[in-house]
Design an enzyme around this catalytic site. Structure first.
Site, PDB file in Angstrom:
ATOM      1  CG  ASN A  13      -2.310   0.528   0.894  1.00 31.04           C
ATOM      2  OD1 ASN A  13      -2.428   1.536   0.205  1.00 31.04           O
ATOM      3  ND2 ASN A  13      -3.350  -0.120   1.393  1.00 31.04           N
TER       4      ASN A  13
ATOM      5  CG  HIS B  60      22.758   4.059  11.519  1.00 28.62           C
ATOM      6  ND1 HIS B  60      23.419   4.525  10.412  1.00 28.62           N
ATOM      7  CD2 HIS B  60      21.439   4.031  11.190  1.00 28.62           C
ATOM      8  CE1 HIS B  60      22.550   4.792   9.453  1.00 28.62           C
ATOM      9  NE2 HIS B  60      21.334   4.497   9.903  1.00 28.62           N
TER      10      HIS B  60
ATOM     11  CB  THR C  91      12.502  -5.988  18.117  1.00 29.07           C
ATOM     12  OG1 THR C  91      11.859  -6.830  19.084  1.00 29.07           O
ATOM     13  CG2 THR C  91      11.947  -4.576  18.221  1.00 29.07           C
TER      14      THR C  91
END
Length: 201
Positions: A80, A110, A160
Site C-alpha cells: 500500500n 548504525h 524486533t
C-alpha cells in the site's frame, strides 16, 4: 568496490562514489514511480526498480527505498501507499503478502558508539517476509527479522525479533498473542462461501 562488497556481505561500509551512483539511479526511478497514476506504467517501473517482482504484485505510490535492487517480491503481493524500505540489506518478500500503508521495513544498522556513528559507516541485516503474511498499517520491521508464513502483524507494531508462522503478533516490541487456528479457518471459510453465494445471486 570494497564498500559495495561490504554492503552485500552485511559488513561495515560507507557510501562512496559508486554507491552514490546506485542511490541516484534509484531516486530517479522513484521520481517516475511516484509521479505516475497509470497502473500499467507503475508495473513496468517496478520491474526496473526492484531486484525481482512476481506477476500480479502491486506497489501503490508514493513509495520510498534506497537501492531497489536489494528488494525481491513474489507474486500476488500488495504494498500500500507510503511504505518505506531501507534496503541497504536484502529484503525478501514472499507471494500473496499484504503490507499496509505507512509501514517501514529497515535493514540498516548504525553504530551504537556516537563517535563511530558520526563517521558515516553502517551495516545491515536482511529481512525476510514469507508467503501470505499480512502486515498492518504503520508497522515497523527492524533489521534481521523473519516473519513466518501466514502470520499477521498488528497495525503500529514494532517487530524486533522473528515471528513464527501462522501467528498473530502485536505491540512494541511485537509479541505473539496467539496462533492462527482451525477455528479461524472455519469462520473465514464460511464468510467467504457466503460472499460467493451472494455475488452469484
Amino acid at each position: 568496490m570494497k564498500n559495495y562488497e561490504n554492503l552485500k556481505a552485511g559488513k561495515l561500509y560507507k557510501v562512496d562514489k559508486d554507491l552514490q551512483k546506485s542511490l541516484s539511479k534509484c531516486w530517479q526511478i522513484l521520481l517516475k514511480l511516484n509521479s505516475t497514476k497509470d497502473n500499467g506504467e507503475i508495473i513496468e517501473i517496478c520491474k526496473d526498480l526492484f531486484g525481482s517482482i512476481g506477476d500480479g504484485s502491486q506497489v501503490l505510490p508514493p513509495f520510498r527505498c534506497d537501492y531497489g535492487t536489494h528488494i525481491h517480491i513474489g507474486s500476488g503481493t500488495f504494498i500500500n501507499f507510503n511504505v518505506s524500505m531501507v534496503d541497504v540489506g536484502e529484503i525478501k518478500i514472499g507471494s500473496n503478502v499484504l503490507i499496509g500503508p505507512g509501514c517501514g521495513i529497515f535493514t540498516a544498522i548504525h553504530p551504537i558508539d556516537p563517535e563511530i556513528r558520526a563517521t558515516g559507516v553502517e551495516k545491515s541485516k536482511p529481512i525476510i517476509i514469507e508467503d501470505k503474511v499480512w502486515i498492518g498499517g504503520n508497522a515497523t520491521i527492524l533489521p534481521g527479522v523473519t516473519i513466518g508464513e501466514g502470520s499477521i502483524i498488528g497495525a503500529g507494531s514494532v517487530v524486533t525479533r522473528d515471528i513464527p508462522e501462522m501467528s498473530i503478533a502485536v505491540g512494541n516490541p511485537a509479541k505473539v498473542v496467539r496462533k492462527i487456528t482451525e477455528e479461524d479457518k472455519k469462520y473465514w471459510q464460511e464468510e467467504y462461501d457466503n460472499y460467493l453465494n451472494n455475488i452469484e445471486e
